[in-house]
Design an enzyme around this catalytic site. Structure first.
Site, short mmCIF file in Angstrom:
data_model
loop_
_atom_site.label_atom_id
_atom_site.label_comp_id
_atom_site.label_asym_id
_atom_site.label_seq_id
_atom_site.Cartn_x
_atom_site.Cartn_y
_atom_site.Cartn_z
N GLN A 75 9.60 -6.68 1.79
CA GLN A 75 10.99 -7.15 1.72
C GLN A 75 11.98 -6.05 2.13
O GLN A 75 13.14 -6.04 1.68
CB GLN A 75 11.31 -7.64 0.30
CG GLN A 75 10.66 -8.98 -0.03
CD GLN A 75 11.18 -10.11 0.85
OE1 GLN A 75 12.32 -10.10 1.30
NE2 GLN A 75 10.34 -11.10 1.10
N SER A 76 11.56 -5.14 2.97
CA SER A 76 12.42 -4.01 3.36
C SER A 76 13.76 -4.45 3.98
O SER A 76 13.78 -5.16 4.98
CB SER A 76 11.67 -3.14 4.37
OG SER A 76 12.53 -2.19 4.95
N ASN A 77 14.85 -3.98 3.37
CA ASN A 77 16.18 -4.20 3.95
C ASN A 77 16.31 -3.38 5.23
O ASN A 77 16.95 -3.80 6.20
CB ASN A 77 17.27 -3.75 2.99
CG ASN A 77 17.23 -4.51 1.68
OD1 ASN A 77 17.25 -5.73 1.66
ND2 ASN A 77 17.14 -3.77 0.57
#
Ligand SMILES: *Cc1c(COP(=O)(O)O)cnc(C)c1O
Length: 324
Positions: A75-77
């Site tokens: 879920q890396s921004n």
């Protein structure tokens, strides 16, 4: 010293982002708390990585690269914002991500698809394994005449950290316009580049103002942050000298990186309901809760106008529930 505005940088975000006092929160906690809204930077759902990418992708373009690799958790921004910025620059974005956390098609993974990035999950706990995979994939692309630029996790290199030096330059002017003296700068620390930029930026534009990084994972940021700040200072041809308590790391980790904390939920809801602002459970919710706990323990006594740098992260709200 070089003027930061003279260094190569692509205008990817819509800056300056808003900077203002949180009236209701300040009244409730008896301290003037200001916010720098880097969640409103005009790309995707916003976030701190865009300021770093302005410098990093300028370097990629200057080197003639047509492909960008970066990494992070599922879920890396940072990965999502790299996908967004690379697409706009006509570069292909390839994201070998850790197969950890929420890997269903939710949150940032939906946005990675919208921005046309190629996501590949790697089943490992070590970024070194991912960097090895990036090298392998780049070598394949090179055979087709393509040239790839590699951005490490979080974009936390000295060059990336310049983005947050630039942010302090920006809110220094905003604070002057508002007629205030900043007392302390607080932000989430996930890979260290943002806090490093804030630390160097404070030394350059807000001398004497302290920076506190709120650790949301358990890396040794007491060392990582000053090392990155010193590297960024070199790029600006300026010395970096530590002073006693110019910078402090405090950790508000809960059970670990990317694991939402039940204790934070009421604080996330309070800011949403009192000021209309969304925090995420992985970074900003932890940093905000940690900051208010410090405030209640007297950590900011004798200081006023505490600046909270909002680093984005809203997509996580659509990937995980807030625990109670
Ligand atoms: C990456 C990130 C951070 C942490 O910034 P670093 O420069 O990696 O320390 C904080 N907040 C959000 C929302 C992020 O995506």
């Amino acid at each position: 010293m070089k003027d930061i505005l003279s260094l190569p940088r692509l205008p990817l975000g819509v800056y300056p982002t808003p900077f203002y006092k949180l009236e209701n929160i300040s009244a409730k906690y008896g301290k003037n708390i200001w916010i720098k809204r880097d969640d409103l930077c005009g790309v995707a759902l916003g976030g701190n990585k865009v300021r770093k990418l302005e410098f990093l992708l300028a370097d990629a373009k200057a080197q003639g690269c047509d492909t960008v690799f970066t990494t992070g958790g599922a879920q890396s921004n940072h990965a999502m914002l790299t996908a967004a910025c690379a697409a706009r620059l006509g570069m292909q974005c390839i994201l070998p991500l850790k197969k950890r956390g929420v890997t269903e098609h939710k949150g940032n993974l939906i946005l990675d698809d919208i921005y046309g990035a190629q996501v590949k999950f790697i089943d490992t706990d070590k970024y070194d394994d991912i960097y090895a995979e990036m090298d392998r994939m780049s070598a394949e692309l090179a055979k087709e005449g393509r040239k790839a630029y590699h951005i490490p996790v979080g974009g936390s290199t000295p060059l990336g950290a310049l983005g947050y030096v630039n942010c302090v330059r920006e809110f220094t002017a905003q604070a002057q316009d508002a007629g205030i003296q900043i007392g302390h700068i607080v932000s989430a620390t996930g890979s260290g580049g943002t806090t490093a930029g804030l630390l160097l930026g404070a030394k350059l534009y807000q001398p004497g103002v302290k920076v506190t990084g709120m650790g949301v994972d358990d890396d040794p940021f007491e060392e990582i942050v000053p090392t990155l700040a010193a590297g960024a200072a070199e790029l600006l041809d300026t010395p970096f000298e530590r002073t006693p308590d110019d910078f402090q790391m405090v950790y508000h980790l809960g059970q670990g990186y990317a694991i939402p904390n039940a204790e934070d939920t009421p604080y996330i809801e309070e800011l949403a309901r009192m000021e209309g602002i969304l925090l995420d459970p992985v970074y900003t919710g932890k940093a905000w809760t940690g900051m208010l706990k410090l405030l209640q323990e007297g950590y900011f006594d004798g200081q006023d106008n505490i600046v909270f740098v909002h680093t984005g992260g809203a997509a996580a709200l659509f990937a995980m529930n807030l625990p109670r």
